[in-house]
Design an enzyme around this catalytic site. Structure first.
Site, PDB file in Angstrom:
ATOM      1  CD1 TRP B 321      53.535  24.988  50.716  1.00 14.47           C
ATOM      2  CD2 TRP B 321      54.450  24.272  48.815  1.00 14.47           C
ATOM      3  NE1 TRP B 321      52.742  23.979  50.225  1.00 14.47           N
ATOM      4  CE2 TRP B 321      53.282  23.520  49.064  1.00 14.47           C
ATOM      5  CE3 TRP B 321      55.191  23.989  47.668  1.00 14.47           C
ATOM      6  CZ2 TRP B 321      52.841  22.513  48.203  1.00 14.47           C
ATOM      7  CZ3 TRP B 321      54.747  22.975  46.821  1.00 14.47           C
ATOM      8  CH2 TRP B 321      53.593  22.266  47.091  1.00 14.47           C
ATOM      9  CG  HIS B 322      58.603  24.295  46.100  1.00 12.81           C
ATOM     10  ND1 HIS B 322      58.032  25.536  46.034  1.00 12.81           N
ATOM     11  CD2 HIS B 322      58.105  23.597  45.055  1.00 12.81           C
ATOM     12  CE1 HIS B 322      57.231  25.593  44.989  1.00 12.81           C
ATOM     13  NE2 HIS B 322      57.250  24.429  44.372  1.00 12.81           N
ATOM     14  N   GLY B 323      60.311  23.053  50.280  1.00 12.70           N
ATOM     15  CA  GLY B 323      61.140  22.149  51.067  1.00 12.70           C
ATOM     16  C   GLY B 323      62.019  22.882  52.048  1.00 12.70           C
ATOM     17  CG  PHE B 468      58.083  19.600  47.327  1.00 10.31           C
ATOM     18  CD1 PHE B 468      59.336  19.583  47.937  1.00 10.31           C
ATOM     19  CD2 PHE B 468      58.032  19.612  45.956  1.00 10.31           C
ATOM     20  CE1 PHE B 468      60.495  19.591  47.177  1.00 10.31           C
ATOM     21  CE2 PHE B 468      59.174  19.627  45.179  1.00 10.31           C
ATOM     22  CZ  PHE B 468      60.408  19.619  45.801  1.00 10.31           C
TER      23      PHE B 468
END
Lengths: 308, 468
Positions: B321-323, B468
């Protein structure tokens, strides 16, 4: 409810008043502070109008083993440490406008200067220092323009200047005469200093994304100088052997190619590349990349070959 | 528009005055005003991205209505809405990453022709998750769907928390759009103070630490030992100050508009276990994954092996999800692995409210160190860089500072900033709340303003979590 409202308004007002007092207080304390760029421009304004040769560039040109702003009747050195091509261009415009008898302009350009900018290397305060004289900056955002009007911000919010003033000690960076060259970092051994400088110039401060922009600026400089019928001599200053050893080879090559591309596209430019010139030895330098008086003599000999 | 921009400092007082003194008579009008200013705020980056947020909002809003109307097909509708939202997210955020990765794995050669030339919309992961939580909550009967489209669109795009959270739940924020809001002066001063503290953390702490961190991590192979350690430690506090700073500004601004957002950070570096760390760090995201991924997978009410799998997979997804980078996947797996290990070793997990004792100090240090390593992985630009970092981190033959253009004076200032953040957290966690005394508050506010003016970086550096 009403009391809370009044209290809030009083607190809010007090905060705003505090903020304004703080800002104006700082401005008052810094109103007489002089920056390096103030000195640079005052040297352009005040130097003799008979100047025939002007030197522009960063510390490699300004220092030439000694302090910047050293003038003779016919030579003006308008260099300042850490200057990038954008700001060199501003200085050149001013010099061309004011020195009507100018015949030669010597521009010092390191390879790494092609991938360097004051703004991308956390030196926006220097960018702001120019605004007062040039009405333009690299970062023309509203916030930066406001900060450029404030003396406190033009002085890099350097509280030590205030401390120096109160303790009556002078600030080395704004002395103008009888000053010996100050090495970038004192107290470091030779090798680690070399490594640090090489990394700083060719890796940390180098950004290859800036190459197209700097090529454009340099082309404009060449065009501008040619239009004024001034002979331009572009000099790549020498470095010590230990500097090459630690320099980022890839970045250096890219930058060299970029510089050559621009310079060789213009016919009326004399180009002297001393970067790896074998005639320079370690004892020609005061530190990894700044020539001492012996080194400066050699640079001058090289330049004089291109002058009538 | 960024919180740390001049435009925002002009925007905020204008919208504040209009909100409370012009549009305060009618709730619908006030919500419409919130929606308009939120879209102006977001459109400042790129107005074309407004279509995307409007589409995402519409899908979730309409799904909510359909779920309520066709209860027998609720699962299908909810599934469709989740799919549409995740496909949008995947296209904008992950498509190029996966294409590039597959091309690298199967040695496809030049994959440029397959890549999409799309920009990553700011905050897409945040508002997508917020919108998704609504339709899932309607499906679960946790909330009644709203028929008021303006209200819902304002909920998804509410400007203080739109681009970097806290990721609000419909159950908390949506009802606040349905009630009349009154100007409360205590809330106003509290909100402004919290926003000021957040602003201080961003421009004084995070942006100053970023200078050292960026120098080292952008050219990591030229450093070893101490510079790597300092850079990782500084990043640990940079990301904390940056992200919790954003959350404080968001929560503070929401408060001055009469909204109460959820807490997002609670002194995470004072955790005594990894589980506790995740109950204190980015609380809105952790709880989102708990409620919408971990529990639906079965949570801990399954066999032990399945429980471990659930934990691991939840954190793996959280990492992604963060990247779109393998370092984030690895970072998520790292925490998944640590949490599984904590369960296997039966390491006691503390609640946030549990009191501290002196014998917990070794735990604090171990967790701090594990989190430190995790941030090293997170900040590395690639797996190769991460490998280099961990193989050279403890090579202590280098100089103490060892980074060009960072003077000893600057380095000491950075260390002081780190210690300052840590001490403030300790004071908040361990001491009685003497800091609520008026005179101390005035001194504190004056100190923050003076520090921001003297030390703050005003170059409008983006908040880290915007990407993000």
């Amino acid at each position: 409810m009403k009391t809370r409202k009044v209290l809030f308004l009083l607190e809010f007002l007090a905060t705003i008043v505090f903020l304004f007092l703080f800002v104006f207080g700082m401005e008052y304390l810094y109103k007489n502070e002089i920056t390096r760029i103030d000195l640079l421009y005052s040297s352009i304004y005040n130097s003799d109008n008979n100047i025939e040769l002007a030197i522009v560039g960063n510390s490699h040109a300004g220092a030439m083993g000694c302090t910047p702003f050293v003038q003779t009747d016919k030579i003006g050195n308008y260099s300042v440490g850490g200057q990038d091509l954008f700001h060199a261009s501003l200085v050149i415009s001013e010099v061309l406008a004011r020195k009507k008898k100018l015949k030669y302009l010597v521009l010092f350009v390191d390879y790494d200067l092609m991938g360097y900018s004051l703004v991308t290397t956390n030196q926006r305060y220097t960018d702001r220092e120019y605004y007062k004289y040039s009405d333009t900056m690299q970062d023309m955002s509203l916030g930066n323009r406001i900060m450029a009007q404030l003396n406190f911000f033009r002085n890099n919010r350097d509280l030590s200047r205030l401390k120096n003033r109160f303790t009556n000690s002078e600030i080395p960076s704004v002395k103008t005469e009888n000053l010996n060259f100050i090495p970038i970092v004192e107290g470091r051994d030779d090798n680690s200093l070399c490594e640090m400088r090489a990394k700083e110039m060719t890796s940390v401060k180098f950004n290859k994304k800036l190459l197209p922009e700097n090529e454009k600026i340099l082309s404009e400089i060449l065009e501008k100088v040619a239009k004024n019928n001034v002979k331009l001599i572009v000099v790549v200053p020498p470095k010590r052997e230990c500097f090459y050893r630690y320099a980022n080879k890839l970045n250096t090559q890219i930058a060299k190619k970029s510089l050559y591309k621009v310079v060789y596209s213009c016919e009326n430019v004399s180009f002297i590349d001393l970067y790896e010139d074998m005639s320079f030895a370690d004892d020609d330098f005061i530190d990894p990349d700044h020539a001492n008086s012996k080194g400066v003599d050699k640079i001058v000999i090289n330049i004089s070959k291109y002058m009538q | 528009m960024q919180f740390n921009s001049i435009e925002f400092f002009i925007f905020l007082p204008i919208v504040f005055l209009l909100y409370w003194f012009v549009f305060n008579r009618n709730l619908k009008l006030q919500n419409l005003f919130v929606l308009i200013i939120s879209y102006i705020f977001y459109g400042w980056w790129n107005w074309k991205l407004l279509f995307l947020i409007a589409f995402t909002s519409f899908c979730s809003w309409y799904s909510g209505l359909l779920i309520e109307k066709f209860r027998d097909k609720a699962k299908l509708i909810n599934g469709l809405n989740i799919s549409v939202n995740l496909i949008i997210l995947a296209i904008f955020k992950y498509y190029n990453f996966f294409v590039q990765s597959f091309a690298d794995i199967f040695r496809y050669g030049n994959s440029d022709g397959l890549l999409l030339n799309v920009m990553l919309p700011v905050g897409i992961s945040f508002y997508t998750f917020q919108a998704l939580s609504y339709s899932i909550d309607v499906y679960r009967n946790n909330i009644q769907p709203t028929k008021d489209i303006v209200q819902f669109f304002a909920f998804v795009s509410f400007f203080p928390q739109l681009v970097a959270g806290p990721i609000e739940r419909a159950t908390n924020l949506l009802p606040q759009f349905q009630k009349t809001r009154n100007l409360n002066y205590e809330q106003l001063t509290g909100g402004l103070r919290q926003a000021l503290w957040g602003f201080f953390k961003k421009v004084v702490i995070a942006d100053n630490l970023a200078v050292y961190v960026n120098i080292v991590f952008n050219d990591i192979h030229t450093y070893s030992g101490f510079p790597l350690m300092w850079a990782t430690l500084f990043f640990m506090f940079q990301i904390y100050a940056d992200f919790s700073g954003y959350s404080d500004i968001a929560i503070g601004i929401a408060r001055i508009f009469g909204f109460k957002l959820m807490e997002n950070f609670r002194r995470p570096y004072l955790s005594r276990s990894i589980k506790e760390f995740w109950n204190r760090w980015h609380i809105s995201l952790s709880s989102w994954f708990r409620d919408y991924v971990y529990i639906p997978l079965g949570g801990n009410r399954v066999s032990m092996s399945r429980h471990f799998y659930n934990l691991f997979i939840t954190f793996l997804i959280s990492g992604l999800w963060h990247g779109a980078n393998w370092t984030f996947v690895l970072w998520g797996s790292y925490y998944g692995g640590l949490l599984v290990l904590e369960r296997i070793l039966h390491i006691k997990s503390y609640r946030i409210t549990d009191k501290y004792s002196i014998c917990q100090v070794p735990r604090l240090i171990i967790v701090f160190f594990l989190v430190f390593l995790g941030w090293g992985l997170f900040r590395s630009n690639s797996i190769t860089d991460a490998y280099y970092l961990f193989t050279h981190l403890f090579d202590i033959n280098s100089g103490i500072i060892g980074v060009p253009i960072i003077s000893t004076k600057t380095f000491i200032t950075l260390l002081i900033l780190v210690v300052f953040v840590f001490i403030v957290d300790c004071i908040k966690e361990f001491t009685v709340k003497c800091y609520h005394k008026k005179i101390l508050i005035y001194v504190w506010v004056a100190f923050l303003i003076a520090s921001i003016y003297i030390l703050g970086k005003f170059e409008e550096q983006s908040f880290i979590y915007f990407q993000f």
